[in-house]
Design a protein around this motif. Structure first.
Motif, PDB file in Angstrom:
ATOM      1  N   HIS A  97       3.500  23.111  -3.960  1.00 36.09           N
ATOM      2  CA  HIS A  97       2.538  23.920  -3.856  1.00 36.09           C
ATOM      3  C   HIS A  97       0.970  23.864  -4.301  1.00 36.09           C
ATOM      4  O   HIS A  97      -0.013  25.056  -3.717  1.00 36.09           O
ATOM      5  CB  HIS A  97       3.309  25.584  -4.354  1.00 36.09           C
ATOM      6  CG  HIS A  97       3.778  26.191  -3.437  1.00 36.09           C
ATOM      7  ND1 HIS A  97       5.457  26.237  -3.918  1.00 36.09           N
ATOM      8  CD2 HIS A  97       4.127  26.631  -1.990  1.00 36.09           C
ATOM      9  CE1 HIS A  97       6.063  26.888  -2.556  1.00 36.09           C
ATOM     10  NE2 HIS A  97       5.906  27.134  -1.626  1.00 36.09           N
ATOM     11  N   LEU A  98       1.298  23.218  -5.117  1.00 38.16           N
ATOM     12  CA  LEU A  98       0.310  22.433  -5.993  1.00 38.16           C
ATOM     13  C   LEU A  98      -0.592  21.695  -5.481  1.00 38.16           C
ATOM     14  O   LEU A  98      -1.777  21.535  -5.956  1.00 38.16           O
ATOM     15  CB  LEU A  98       0.612  22.167  -7.658  1.00 38.16           C
ATOM     16  CG  LEU A  98       1.529  23.724  -8.351  1.00 38.16           C
ATOM     17  CD1 LEU A  98       1.614  23.453  -9.975  1.00 38.16           C
ATOM     18  CD2 LEU A  98       0.167  24.747  -7.984  1.00 38.16           C
ATOM     19  N   GLY A  99       0.356  21.019  -4.152  1.00 40.26           N
ATOM     20  CA  GLY A  99      -0.229  19.654  -3.493  1.00 40.26           C
ATOM     21  C   GLY A  99      -0.118  18.920  -4.533  1.00 40.26           C
ATOM     22  O   GLY A  99      -1.393  17.877  -4.057  1.00 40.26           O
ATOM     23  N   LEU A 100       0.655  17.932  -5.445  1.00 45.32           N
ATOM     24  CA  LEU A 100       0.906  16.909  -5.840  1.00 45.32           C
ATOM     25  C   LEU A 100       1.557  16.224  -5.176  1.00 45.32           C
ATOM     26  O   LEU A 100       2.802  16.461  -5.021  1.00 45.32           O
ATOM     27  CB  LEU A 100       1.709  17.505  -6.957  1.00 45.32           C
ATOM     28  CG  LEU A 100       0.662  18.689  -8.322  1.00 45.32           C
ATOM     29  CD1 LEU A 100       1.769  19.071  -9.683  1.00 45.32           C
ATOM     30  CD2 LEU A 100      -0.705  17.826  -8.562  1.00 45.32           C
ATOM     31  N   ALA A 101       1.208  14.694  -5.171  1.00 45.03           N
ATOM     32  CA  ALA A 101       2.056  13.881  -4.521  1.00 45.03           C
ATOM     33  C   ALA A 101       3.250  13.918  -4.780  1.00 45.03           C
ATOM     34  O   ALA A 101       3.332  13.163  -6.663  1.00 45.03           O
ATOM     35  CB  ALA A 101       1.365  12.597  -4.164  1.00 45.03           C
ATOM     36  N   ALA A 102       4.392  14.109  -4.441  1.00 44.56           N
ATOM     37  CA  ALA A 102       5.646  13.304  -5.012  1.00 44.56           C
ATOM     38  C   ALA A 102       6.844  13.561  -3.759  1.00 44.56           C
ATOM     39  O   ALA A 102       6.394  13.698  -2.846  1.00 44.56           O
ATOM     40  CB  ALA A 102       6.161  14.542  -5.996  1.00 44.56           C
ATOM     41  N   SER A 103       7.423  12.449  -4.216  1.00 45.76           N
ATOM     42  CA  SER A 103       9.372  12.228  -3.409  1.00 45.76           C
ATOM     43  C   SER A 103       9.676  12.868  -2.450  1.00 45.76           C
ATOM     44  O   SER A 103       9.875  12.905  -1.404  1.00 45.76           O
ATOM     45  CB  SER A 103       9.385  10.785  -4.108  1.00 45.76           C
ATOM     46  OG  SER A 103      10.353  11.485  -5.294  1.00 45.76           O
ATOM     47  N   SER A 104       9.481  14.204  -3.216  1.00 36.74           N
ATOM     48  CA  SER A 104      10.371  15.119  -2.900  1.00 36.74           C
ATOM     49  C   SER A 104       9.788  16.709  -3.958  1.00 36.74           C
ATOM     50  O   SER A 104       9.795  16.188  -5.257  1.00 36.74           O
ATOM     51  CB  SER A 104      11.862  15.616  -3.080  1.00 36.74           C
ATOM     52  OG  SER A 104      12.249  15.246  -3.937  1.00 36.74           O
ATOM     53  N   ALA A 105       9.138  17.859  -2.958  1.00 37.49           N
ATOM     54  CA  ALA A 105       9.019  18.173  -4.119  1.00 37.49           C
ATOM     55  C   ALA A 105      10.109  19.312  -5.113  1.00 37.49           C
ATOM     56  O   ALA A 105      11.332  19.455  -5.102  1.00 37.49           O
ATOM     57  CB  ALA A 105       8.994  20.530  -2.837  1.00 37.49           C
ATOM     58  N   THR A 106       9.554  19.614  -5.944  1.00 36.46           N
ATOM     59  CA  THR A 106      10.480  19.267  -7.905  1.00 36.46           C
ATOM     60  C   THR A 106       9.974  20.720  -8.575  1.00 36.46           C
ATOM     61  O   THR A 106       8.946  21.243  -8.258  1.00 36.46           O
ATOM     62  CB  THR A 106       9.743  18.541  -8.918  1.00 36.46           C
ATOM     63  OG1 THR A 106       8.668  18.617  -8.729  1.00 36.46           O
ATOM     64  CG2 THR A 106      10.254  17.150  -8.308  1.00 36.46           C
TER      65      THR A 106
END
Length: 137
Positions: A97-106
């Motif tokens: 939702h915050l547009g943060l790149a991560a391997s999976s949504a935390t």
């Protein structure tokens, strides 16, 4: 006194951390996601704070100091509404939702900023409640 000094603060927990992050931008994206417009003048300070447990793998918490306790309460209320409106638990507030790149949504948690002693007491209370199978704490 400790509670009064923290009455303007809101804490974002488990937000992925990166070297080139802009915490103000992350907080504004968070506010837009929950449906709140916030102005720079309403944010007194924003920063990452040290971990209580240095061995924890979780990212450092983001602490925002706002212009009033009422603004903090509005943010907490809108966050609860946002999470309750999610039909699927995977749609609750998360890093995507915050547009943060991560391997999976935390999952991201938003709380009042309370003292370390109160955090410890609250954690112990939740632990006992889980053991006794209480629905609410």
């Amino acid at each position: 006194m400790e509670n009064m000094s923290r009455s303007h603060n809101v804490e974002l927990q488990a937000v992925p951390e990166s070297r080139s992050e802009n915490i103000m931008t992350i907080f504004k994206k968070f506010c837009n996601t929950i449906g709140m417009t916030i102005d720079d003048t309403q944010i007194t300070a924003c920063r990452r704070v040290a971990k209580m447990n240095e061995k924890s793998k979780r990212p450092r918490n983001i602490l925002e100091t706002l212009s009033s306790p009422r603004l903090r309460d509005t943010i907490l209320s809108l966050t609860r509404r946002f999470n309750k409106s999610a039909k699927d638990p995977s749609n609750m507030l998360n890093s995507s939702h915050l547009g943060l790149a991560a391997s999976s949504a935390t999952r991201i948690y938003v709380t009042e900023h309370i003292s370390p002693q109160c955090k410890f007491l609250y954690a112990e209370t939740r632990k006992v409640a889980k053991e006794k199978k209480y629905d609410f704490v």
